[in-house]
Design an enzyme around this catalytic site. Structure first.
Site, short mmCIF file in Angstrom:
data_model
loop_
_atom_site.label_atom_id
_atom_site.label_comp_id
_atom_site.label_asym_id
_atom_site.label_seq_id
_atom_site.Cartn_x
_atom_site.Cartn_y
_atom_site.Cartn_z
N ASN A 37 0.82 -1.21 0.00
CA ASN A 37 0.00 0.00 0.00
C ASN A 37 0.86 1.27 0.00
O ASN A 37 1.67 1.49 0.89
CB ASN A 37 -0.92 -0.01 1.23
CG ASN A 37 -2.08 0.95 1.09
OD1 ASN A 37 -2.15 1.74 0.15
ND2 ASN A 37 -3.02 0.90 2.02
N ARG A 147 -13.66 -4.97 15.76
CA ARG A 147 -12.67 -3.98 16.16
C ARG A 147 -13.37 -2.63 16.29
O ARG A 147 -14.10 -2.22 15.38
CB ARG A 147 -11.55 -3.89 15.12
CG ARG A 147 -10.32 -3.13 15.61
CD ARG A 147 -9.31 -2.92 14.51
NE ARG A 147 -9.62 -1.74 13.72
CZ ARG A 147 -8.79 -1.20 12.82
NH1 ARG A 147 -7.61 -1.77 12.58
NH2 ARG A 147 -9.12 -0.13 12.14
N TYR A 159 -6.95 8.44 12.21
CA TYR A 159 -6.66 7.31 11.34
C TYR A 159 -7.45 6.09 11.85
O TYR A 159 -7.45 5.80 13.03
CB TYR A 159 -5.16 7.02 11.37
CG TYR A 159 -4.71 5.98 10.36
CD1 TYR A 159 -4.41 6.34 9.05
CD2 TYR A 159 -4.58 4.64 10.73
CE1 TYR A 159 -3.98 5.40 8.14
CE2 TYR A 159 -4.16 3.69 9.82
CZ TYR A 159 -3.85 4.08 8.52
OH TYR A 159 -3.44 3.13 7.61
N ASP A 210 -7.08 -1.06 17.74
CA ASP A 210 -5.80 -0.81 17.07
C ASP A 210 -5.28 0.57 17.46
O ASP A 210 -5.96 1.58 17.26
CB ASP A 210 -6.00 -0.90 15.56
CG ASP A 210 -4.68 -0.93 14.79
OD1 ASP A 210 -3.62 -0.69 15.40
OD2 ASP A 210 -4.73 -1.19 13.57
N HIS A 212 -2.37 1.71 16.18
CA HIS A 212 -1.64 2.17 15.00
C HIS A 212 -0.26 2.72 15.35
O HIS A 212 0.17 3.74 14.81
CB HIS A 212 -2.46 3.21 14.23
CG HIS A 212 -3.72 2.65 13.63
ND1 HIS A 212 -4.97 3.01 14.09
CD2 HIS A 212 -3.92 1.75 12.64
CE1 HIS A 212 -5.90 2.36 13.39
NE2 HIS A 212 -5.28 1.59 12.51
N GLU A 236 -3.83 -3.85 19.62
CA GLU A 236 -2.95 -4.04 18.47
C GLU A 236 -1.99 -2.87 18.26
O GLU A 236 -2.38 -1.71 18.40
CB GLU A 236 -3.83 -4.21 17.22
CG GLU A 236 -3.09 -4.34 15.91
CD GLU A 236 -4.03 -4.39 14.73
OE1 GLU A 236 -3.57 -4.15 13.60
OE2 GLU A 236 -5.24 -4.65 14.93
N GLU A 262 1.78 -6.57 11.57
CA GLU A 262 1.30 -6.42 10.21
C GLU A 262 2.34 -5.76 9.30
O GLU A 262 2.28 -5.91 8.08
CB GLU A 262 -0.02 -5.65 10.16
CG GLU A 262 0.06 -4.17 10.44
CD GLU A 262 -1.30 -3.51 10.32
OE1 GLU A 262 -1.45 -2.64 9.45
OE2 GLU A 262 -2.21 -3.84 11.09
N ARG A 283 0.62 -10.77 13.72
CA ARG A 283 -0.29 -10.29 12.68
C ARG A 283 0.31 -10.27 11.28
O ARG A 283 -0.27 -9.70 10.36
CB ARG A 283 -0.75 -8.88 13.04
CG ARG A 283 -1.46 -8.82 14.37
CD ARG A 283 -2.83 -8.20 14.34
NE ARG A 283 -2.97 -7.10 13.44
CZ ARG A 283 -3.73 -7.11 12.34
NH1 ARG A 283 -4.41 -8.20 12.01
NH2 ARG A 283 -3.82 -6.04 11.58
N HIS A 312 -3.16 -9.86 9.32
CA HIS A 312 -3.65 -8.61 8.73
C HIS A 312 -4.55 -8.95 7.55
O HIS A 312 -4.25 -9.85 6.77
CB HIS A 312 -2.44 -7.80 8.29
CG HIS A 312 -2.74 -6.48 7.66
ND1 HIS A 312 -3.51 -5.52 8.28
CD2 HIS A 312 -2.36 -5.95 6.48
CE1 HIS A 312 -3.60 -4.46 7.51
NE2 HIS A 312 -2.91 -4.69 6.40
N ASP A 316 -6.29 -3.20 1.67
CA ASP A 316 -5.12 -3.00 0.84
C ASP A 316 -4.46 -4.33 0.47
O ASP A 316 -3.46 -4.35 -0.25
CB ASP A 316 -4.11 -2.07 1.52
CG ASP A 316 -3.60 -2.62 2.84
OD1 ASP A 316 -4.37 -3.32 3.53
OD2 ASP A 316 -2.45 -2.33 3.19
N GLU A 339 -8.39 -10.90 10.38
CA GLU A 339 -9.01 -9.62 10.04
C GLU A 339 -9.70 -9.76 8.68
O GLU A 339 -9.15 -10.35 7.75
CB GLU A 339 -7.95 -8.53 9.97
CG GLU A 339 -8.51 -7.16 9.62
CD GLU A 339 -7.43 -6.08 9.58
OE1 GLU A 339 -7.79 -4.90 9.64
OE2 GLU A 339 -6.23 -6.44 9.51
N TRP A 402 7.51 7.05 17.34
CA TRP A 402 8.18 6.66 18.57
C TRP A 402 9.16 5.54 18.28
O TRP A 402 9.73 5.01 19.16
CB TRP A 402 7.14 6.22 19.60
CG TRP A 402 6.18 7.31 19.93
CD1 TRP A 402 4.82 7.27 19.77
CD2 TRP A 402 6.46 8.59 20.45
NE1 TRP A 402 4.25 8.45 20.15
CE2 TRP A 402 5.23 9.29 20.58
CE3 TRP A 402 7.62 9.25 20.79
CZ2 TRP A 402 5.14 10.59 21.06
CZ3 TRP A 402 7.53 10.56 21.27
CH2 TRP A 402 6.29 11.21 21.40
#
Length: 402
Positions: A37, A147, A159, A210, A212, A236, A262, A283, A312, A316, A339, A402
């Site tokens: 993606n 989820r 997001y 999630d 993210h 997640e 993922e 994942r 995952h 995408d 998922e 991070w």
């Protein structure tokens, strides 16, 4: 069974997909997903310019040897572009081998370990009320797991929250859009979502969330602890996993199950997390981890440490990847959950498939191979569109990583 031709097909029935089609001298062909993606054309070039010329004339039945040749034979190993290309070749070869045997792929992987694969859908909304209404819709469709993602008060966008609920696609512009993120605002609001969810939805449905990759380890530990009363199926991508030691800190402070992987592309990304039992679900998926061959290695290592799979499966990833993943899911002993984000009607038409959803579980079907094909004539009607994933900045303008 010699490989006589291999070509890359790019199509965009609502979003971009990259497919590798391998043909043989026996008239059989196999297809593999190579979608990355936001970086699709990088994989197209890697396949067309570097991989396809080396495949012609090889024995398509020698899946392991070809995998090792493409991985170990390259001086520049690993990385998402390389592994997506290897994944496409591997998936197509497994498709071919199962078609030659006239068996569904899961039978070549040892047969079924279960009757069906539990999946989860995505319920999201701008407000908690909107999200819970979406969750009830999924539960009404028979889903056993959902989820939950909701907008963060005080932020313009979040997001994982979209206007189109069933067919969410985060890649939204030719160049990346920039979103503003606040961990402080998010940490204040996320527990409220799950408190309301358990009160309204009860405890008979699995709930997932999630992050993210957006929190520091101590922030993630705090969130996991705050969510413990609501018994999540998993939390997640709580923090970026380039440094697996981060998860030691999270593990010390919460019993909320953790999922990650993922964005992993080899077993080496997962090794420390698995061997130290720092996560509960891995994942990684077929298209990013080296195909069926690479993913089976990861699952086998995970099984030694009591870690389950949770591949995952966002939009995408093409239906080819979903079909292959479901054969993998059905066969491995340590499957956890899959998922499942539905594709659009246009995508389903380009990629006719045998998999089906019944009562919250999916089955890959009994069609020889992995059960997914590509209609190249129809695919040609949807040309490539340049699309990028958004990026995040903190409220002070700092790039968020991070």
């Amino acid at each position: 069974m010699k490989i006589t031709d291999a070509r890359v097909v790019v199509t965009c029935p609502g979003r971009n997909f990259v497919t590798l089609k391998i043909e043989t001298d026996q008239g059989l062909y196999g297809v593999g997903d190579a979608t990355l993606n936001g970086r699709e054309l990088a994989v197209v070039s890697y396949l067309a310019d570097h991989v396809v010329p080396t495949l012609i004339g090889r024995d398509a039945q020698r899946i392991e040897d070809i995998w090792q040749y493409l991985y170990r034979g390259a001086y520049w190993r690993r990385g998402p572009v390389t592994m997506c290309a290897i994944s496409a070749v591997d998936t197509a070869l497994w498709d071919l081998k199962a078609k030659q045997a006239k068996l569904p792929l899961y039978q070549l992987l040892g047969g079924a370990s279960r009757e069906g694969c539990m999946v989860y859908g995505h319920a999201n909304g701008e407000t908690i009320e909107d999200t819970l209404a979406e969750a009830e819709r999924y539960i009404g469709m028979g889903y056993l797991a959902v989820r939950l993602q909701t907008g963060v008060p005080g932020l313009k966008s979040t997001y994982g929250v979209s206007k189109d609920k069933l067919f969410y696609e985060p890649a939204d512009a030719a160049n990346p859009t920039e979103n503003v993120w606040s961990s402080e605002k998010y940490l204040r609001s996320a527990p409220d979502l799950f408190a309301a969810a358990r009160e309204r939805l009860g405890h008979d449905v699995h709930l997932l969330h999630d992050v993210h990759h957006r929190l520091t380890p101590i922030e993630a530990a705090r969130l996991g602890k705050d969510l413990e009363p609501y018994r999540l199926y998993w939390l997640e991508d709580a923090t970026p996993a380039e440094n697996p030691e981060r998860f030691r800190l999270i593990r010390q402070h919460t019993t909320t199950p953790l999922a990650v992987g993922e964005v992993f592309n080899t077993i080496h990304d997962a090794r420390t997390l698995l061997q130290e039992q720092l996560v509960d679900y891995m994942r990684t998926t077929v298209v990013h981890a080296g195909g069926i061959t690479g993913l089976r290695r990861i699952a086998s290592l995970a099984d030694l440490y009591g870690v389950r799979t949770g591949c995952h499966g966002a939009t995408d990833l093409s239906p080819i990847c979903m079909g292959a993943a479901l054969h993998f899911d059905l066969s491995v002993p340590n499957f956890g959950i899959q998922e499942y984000m539905r594709h659009t009607a246009e995508t389903d038409a380009v990629f006719p498939h045998a998999y089906r959803l019944e009562a919250g579980r999916m089955h890959p079907g009994e069609t020889p191979g992995h059960g997914v094909d590509i209609d190249e004539t129809l695919a040609a009607k949807f040309p490539y569109e340049r699309k990028s994933l958004p990026v995040n900045r903190l409220e002070d303008g700092t790039m968020h990583d991070w």
